[in-house]
Each structure stands twice: as structure tokens, then as C-alpha cells.
Design a protein around this motif. Structure first.
Motif, PDB file in Angstrom:
ATOM      1  N   LEU A  21      12.158   1.321   6.930  1.00 49.77           N
ATOM      2  CA  LEU A  21      12.072   1.952   6.129  1.00 49.77           C
ATOM      3  C   LEU A  21      11.787   1.254   4.827  1.00 49.77           C
ATOM      4  CD1 LEU A  21      15.189   4.352   6.355  1.00 49.77           C
ATOM      5  CD2 LEU A  21      12.835   5.106   6.759  1.00 49.77           C
ATOM      6  N   ALA A  22      11.195   0.040   4.893  1.00 44.90           N
ATOM      7  CA  ALA A  22      11.018  -0.873   4.035  1.00 44.90           C
ATOM      8  C   ALA A  22       9.978  -0.581   3.036  1.00 44.90           C
ATOM      9  CB  ALA A  22      10.896  -2.361   4.173  1.00 44.90           C
ATOM     10  N   GLY A  23       9.861  -0.342   1.777  1.00 42.57           N
ATOM     11  CA  GLY A  23       8.687  -0.013   0.861  1.00 42.57           C
ATOM     12  C   GLY A  23       9.159   0.289  -0.504  1.00 42.57           C
ATOM     13  N   ASP A  24       8.563   0.870  -1.386  1.00 37.90           N
ATOM     14  CA  ASP A  24       8.946   1.066  -2.691  1.00 37.90           C
ATOM     15  C   ASP A  24      10.436   1.898  -2.527  1.00 37.90           C
ATOM     16  OD1 ASP A  24       6.452  -0.172  -3.310  1.00 37.90           O
ATOM     17  OD2 ASP A  24       5.905   1.408  -4.520  1.00 37.90           O
ATOM     18  N   HIS A  96      -7.352 -11.255   3.640  1.00 38.78           N
ATOM     19  CA  HIS A  96      -6.033 -11.096   2.922  1.00 38.78           C
ATOM     20  C   HIS A  96      -5.293 -10.160   3.564  1.00 38.78           C
ATOM     21  CE1 HIS A  96      -8.695  -7.815   1.531  1.00 38.78           C
ATOM     22  NE2 HIS A  96      -7.966  -7.280   1.210  1.00 38.78           N
ATOM     23  N   THR A  97      -4.034 -10.093   3.132  1.00 42.69           N
ATOM     24  CA  THR A  97      -3.254  -9.008   3.485  1.00 42.69           C
ATOM     25  C   THR A  97      -2.615  -8.328   2.170  1.00 42.69           C
ATOM     26  OG1 THR A  97      -1.140 -10.343   3.748  1.00 42.69           O
ATOM     27  CG2 THR A  97      -2.504 -10.466   5.755  1.00 42.69           C
ATOM     28  N   HIS A  98      -2.056  -7.158   2.313  1.00 45.59           N
ATOM     29  CA  HIS A  98      -1.200  -6.455   1.455  1.00 45.59           C
ATOM     30  C   HIS A  98       0.329  -6.104   2.179  1.00 45.59           C
ATOM     31  CE1 HIS A  98      -4.415  -5.990  -0.738  1.00 45.59           C
ATOM     32  NE2 HIS A  98      -5.137  -5.306   0.267  1.00 45.59           N
ATOM     33  N   PRO A  99       1.364  -7.220   1.468  1.00 41.76           N
ATOM     34  CA  PRO A  99       2.530  -7.126   2.214  1.00 41.76           C
ATOM     35  C   PRO A  99       3.424  -5.877   2.082  1.00 41.76           C
ATOM     36  CG  PRO A  99       2.499  -8.693   0.684  1.00 41.76           C
ATOM     37  CD  PRO A  99       1.313  -8.308   0.744  1.00 41.76           C
ATOM     38  N   ARG A 100       3.156  -5.080   1.191  1.00 48.07           N
ATOM     39  CA  ARG A 100       4.010  -3.902   0.775  1.00 48.07           C
ATOM     40  C   ARG A 100       3.424  -2.607   1.268  1.00 48.07           C
ATOM     41  NH1 ARG A 100       5.421  -8.128  -2.722  1.00 48.07           N
ATOM     42  NH2 ARG A 100       4.157  -7.275  -4.083  1.00 48.07           N
ATOM     43  N   SER A 101       2.124  -2.623   1.575  1.00 48.00           N
ATOM     44  CA  SER A 101       1.409  -1.140   1.726  1.00 48.00           C
ATOM     45  C   SER A 101       0.172  -1.294   2.676  1.00 48.00           C
ATOM     46  CB  SER A 101       0.988  -0.740   0.517  1.00 48.00           C
ATOM     47  OG  SER A 101       0.204   0.544   0.727  1.00 48.00           O
ATOM     48  N   ALA A 102      -0.022   0.018   3.353  1.00 43.98           N
ATOM     49  CA  ALA A 102      -1.334   0.136   4.051  1.00 43.98           C
ATOM     50  C   ALA A 102      -2.433   0.163   2.878  1.00 43.98           C
ATOM     51  CB  ALA A 102      -1.355   1.140   5.069  1.00 43.98           C
ATOM     52  N   GLU A 103      -3.609   0.083   3.324  1.00 43.79           N
ATOM     53  CA  GLU A 103      -4.828   0.297   2.371  1.00 43.79           C
ATOM     54  C   GLU A 103      -5.773   1.500   2.967  1.00 43.79           C
ATOM     55  OE1 GLU A 103      -8.469  -2.165   0.424  1.00 43.79           O
ATOM     56  OE2 GLU A 103      -7.182  -3.233   1.505  1.00 43.79           O
ATOM     57  N   LYS A 138      -0.565  -1.664   7.128  1.00 49.70           N
ATOM     58  CA  LYS A 138       0.335  -2.588   6.223  1.00 49.70           C
ATOM     59  C   LYS A 138       0.627  -3.990   6.695  1.00 49.70           C
ATOM     60  CE  LYS A 138       5.016  -2.375   4.272  1.00 49.70           C
ATOM     61  NZ  LYS A 138       6.192  -1.454   4.377  1.00 49.70           N
ATOM     62  N   GLY A 139       0.294  -4.793   6.016  1.00 50.12           N
ATOM     63  CA  GLY A 139       0.763  -6.233   6.265  1.00 50.12           C
ATOM     64  C   GLY A 139      -0.213  -7.113   7.288  1.00 50.12           C
ATOM     65  N   LEU A 140      -1.246  -6.439   7.794  1.00 54.16           N
ATOM     66  CA  LEU A 140      -2.265  -6.893   8.666  1.00 54.16           C
ATOM     67  C   LEU A 140      -3.482  -7.641   7.835  1.00 54.16           C
ATOM     68  CD1 LEU A 140      -2.539  -4.359  11.641  1.00 54.16           C
ATOM     69  CD2 LEU A 140      -0.942  -6.434  11.185  1.00 54.16           C
ATOM     70  N   ALA A 153     -22.380  -2.281  -3.223  1.00 55.04           N
ATOM     71  CA  ALA A 153     -21.508  -1.288  -2.435  1.00 55.04           C
ATOM     72  C   ALA A 153     -20.343  -0.984  -3.365  1.00 55.04           C
ATOM     73  CB  ALA A 153     -20.906  -1.715  -0.833  1.00 55.04           C
ATOM     74  N   LEU A 154     -19.678   0.093  -3.318  1.00 56.84           N
ATOM     75  CA  LEU A 154     -18.674   0.406  -4.248  1.00 56.84           C
ATOM     76  C   LEU A 154     -17.771   1.224  -3.587  1.00 56.84           C
ATOM     77  CD1 LEU A 154     -17.492   0.611  -7.236  1.00 56.84           C
ATOM     78  CD2 LEU A 154     -18.776   2.886  -7.204  1.00 56.84           C
ATOM     79  N   ALA A 155     -16.472   0.765  -3.448  1.00 62.00           N
ATOM     80  CA  ALA A 155     -15.398   1.418  -2.648  1.00 62.00           C
ATOM     81  C   ALA A 155     -14.241   1.648  -3.606  1.00 62.00           C
ATOM     82  CB  ALA A 155     -14.816   0.782  -1.566  1.00 62.00           C
ATOM     83  N   VAL A 156     -13.093   2.595  -3.294  1.00 62.78           N
ATOM     84  CA  VAL A 156     -12.003   2.923  -3.941  1.00 62.78           C
ATOM     85  C   VAL A 156     -10.966   2.566  -2.845  1.00 62.78           C
ATOM     86  CG1 VAL A 156     -10.522   4.499  -5.187  1.00 62.78           C
ATOM     87  CG2 VAL A 156     -13.089   4.355  -5.723  1.00 62.78           C
ATOM     88  N   SER A 157      -9.806   2.080  -2.985  1.00 62.89           N
ATOM     89  CA  SER A 157      -8.585   1.861  -2.317  1.00 62.89           C
ATOM     90  C   SER A 157      -7.446   2.375  -2.602  1.00 62.89           C
ATOM     91  CB  SER A 157      -8.419   0.283  -1.915  1.00 62.89           C
ATOM     92  OG  SER A 157      -9.519  -0.022  -0.785  1.00 62.89           O
ATOM     93  N   ALA A 158      -6.787   3.058  -1.774  1.00 57.10           N
ATOM     94  CA  ALA A 158      -5.546   3.666  -2.514  1.00 57.10           C
ATOM     95  C   ALA A 158      -4.405   3.106  -1.337  1.00 57.10           C
ATOM     96  CB  ALA A 158      -5.274   5.248  -2.005  1.00 57.10           C
ATOM     97  N   PHE A 159      -3.144   2.805  -2.271  1.00 52.73           N
ATOM     98  CA  PHE A 159      -2.000   2.122  -1.463  1.00 52.73           C
ATOM     99  C   PHE A 159      -0.706   2.815  -1.685  1.00 52.73           C
ATOM    100  CE2 PHE A 159      -5.247  -1.012  -3.112  1.00 52.73           C
ATOM    101  CZ  PHE A 159      -5.388  -1.941  -2.209  1.00 52.73           C
ATOM    102  N   GLY A 160      -0.107   2.932  -0.716  1.00 52.03           N
ATOM    103  CA  GLY A 160       1.198   3.649  -0.591  1.00 52.03           C
ATOM    104  C   GLY A 160       2.339   2.701  -1.455  1.00 52.03           C
ATOM    105  N   SER A 161       1.910   2.046  -2.425  1.00 48.87           N
ATOM    106  CA  SER A 161       3.110   1.155  -3.305  1.00 48.87           C
ATOM    107  C   SER A 161       2.490   1.241  -4.535  1.00 48.87           C
ATOM    108  CB  SER A 161       3.109  -0.030  -2.406  1.00 48.87           C
ATOM    109  OG  SER A 161       4.034  -1.013  -3.434  1.00 48.87           O
TER     110      SER A 161
END
Length: 205
Positions: A21-24, A96-103, A138-140, A153-161
Motif C-alpha cells: 500500500l506504500a505511496g502518498d 531513470h526511475t520514479h520510486p514513488r509512482s508509475a508514469e 512504478k519504480g522500473l 516531440a511533445l508529451a505530457v506525463s501524469a504521476f500517481g504521486s
């Protein structure tokens, strides 16, 4: 003895559930007001930092414009943040990685080669066109690359944190002072090669 084993089993189960359940953390109010503010209005919930994109010339190098808890304090406790990724032709967002969220990446314009590596070291890649979305778990370790020699190229990324965090592999490995000998042994190379990599990543004067 049996009761002790049961206690440790229960404790281990709770620890596993907490990791899953770890997250915000959940908040017990509608929103969090920073301690330096006594009251807020609509301005507090408005982020204007993306206005810099409107009518701006394309950047000369890969650029990220973030709306995370650091830039937009109203996100604290809301478990969401965004980033706009600008890729001039031939540029990459290094592994790179995002340790607290998927992207969740949405490609607005151009094309991108994207990919991630799972915990079994399997590589998943895709070539995206405008309108496509791609999820980086998340975290990969993952990356994005614009192979088009002519078009950005132009992109928008959303994160669950509200604060997903970013760990850049090149910078983390080669600009943080890890001993050359350790890196040389890890990469099965020599210290001179490691020093050359570090020099290439050093900030330009």
C-alpha cells in the motif's frame, strides 16, 4: 512457541501489506494548507507555470517542465502531478526511475521510442505516434527517445504521486562520487573508462 510464531507471521503479513500500500499517505482533510499561510483562495489551487510553453520557441535540448508538490504546493496530499516533456529532434530522456509512482505518458506531437526494463531484466519497447499513451510501471528503469532527425516531440506525463521522485541512472552512477574502482568492477571495465564517462556528464562551464 506456537504463539510466538503466529505473532511473527502476523507481523510479517502486516509489513507486506504496508509495502503493497506504500505511496502518498491519505489525508484527513480536503486539502493541506502550508504552515506559512493562514488562509487560501483560488490562486492557491492554480498553477501558472505551464504558461511558459505557450508561444515559446522549442528548446535546444531535452527539457522537463514539472508541476509537482515542489512547484505546486496545493498538490500535497492529492496523489497527482504532471510533467511536460519537450524533445528536440534526436534527443533522449536518459534511463531513470520514479520510486514513488508509475508514469502515464501521452504523446501530443511527434514520435517517440520508449521502453522499460522489468525486474526479470526483460525489455519492453514501443514506437509511439501522436495520440498514443504508454505506461511505465512504478519504480522500473525506463527511457524516451525522439529518433526523428527533423521534428520535435511533445508529451505530457501524469504521476500517481504529488512527488514521484526521479533517479537518473547516468547522474546517480557517475556524478555522485561513487569510487571509480567500484564502478569499474561493476561494469567490468577500467577506471579510465569510468573517468571518461564522469567527464562527459560533468556540468559544462
Amino acid at each position: 512457541m506456537a504463539s510466538q510464531k503466529l505473532f511473527f507471521l502476523l507481523l510479517s503479513s502486516l509489513a507486506i501489506v504496508q509495502m503493497a500500500l506504500a505511496g502518498d499517505p491519505d489525508i484527513i482533510s480536503d486539502f493541506i494548507v502550508p504552515s506559512n499561510l493562514s488562509m487560501v483562495d483560488g490562486n492557491f489551487f492554480t498553477f501558472t507555470g505551464m504558461r511558459a510553453l505557450i508561444g515559446a520557441a522549442p528548446p535546444p535540448a531535452f527539457k522537463v517542465l514539472k508541476a509537482s508538490m515542489v512547484e505546486f504546493p496545493a498538490l500535497n496530499g492529492q496523489s497527482v502531478s504532471y510533467a511536460v516533456l519537450q524533445f528536440p529532434s534526436g534527443t533522449t530522456n536518459p534511463p531513470h526511475t520514479h520510486p514513488r509512482s508509475a508514469e502515464l505518458l501521452f504523446l501530443i506531437d511527434g514520435s517517440l521510442q520508449v521502453g522499460f526494463v522489468d525486474t526479470t531484466n526483460k525489455l519492453f519497447t514501443q514506437t509511439l505516434q501522436a495520440g498514443d499513451m504508454f505506461i511505465f510501471p512504478k519504480g522500473l528503469v525506463h527511457f524516451q527517445y525522439n529518433p526523428d532527425a527533423q521534428n520535435p516531440a511533445l508529451a505530457v506525463s501524469a504521476f500517481g504521486s504529488a512527488n514521484a521522485g526521479t533517479v537518473s541512472l547516468p547522474n546517480t552512477l557517475f556524478t555522485t562520487g561513487i569510487d571509480d574502482t567500484i564502478l569499474a568492477k561493476a561494469f567490468k571495465t577500467d577506471a579510465a573508462t569510468i573517468e571518461a564517462l564522469k567527464a562527459g556528464l560533468a556540468p559544462k562551464p
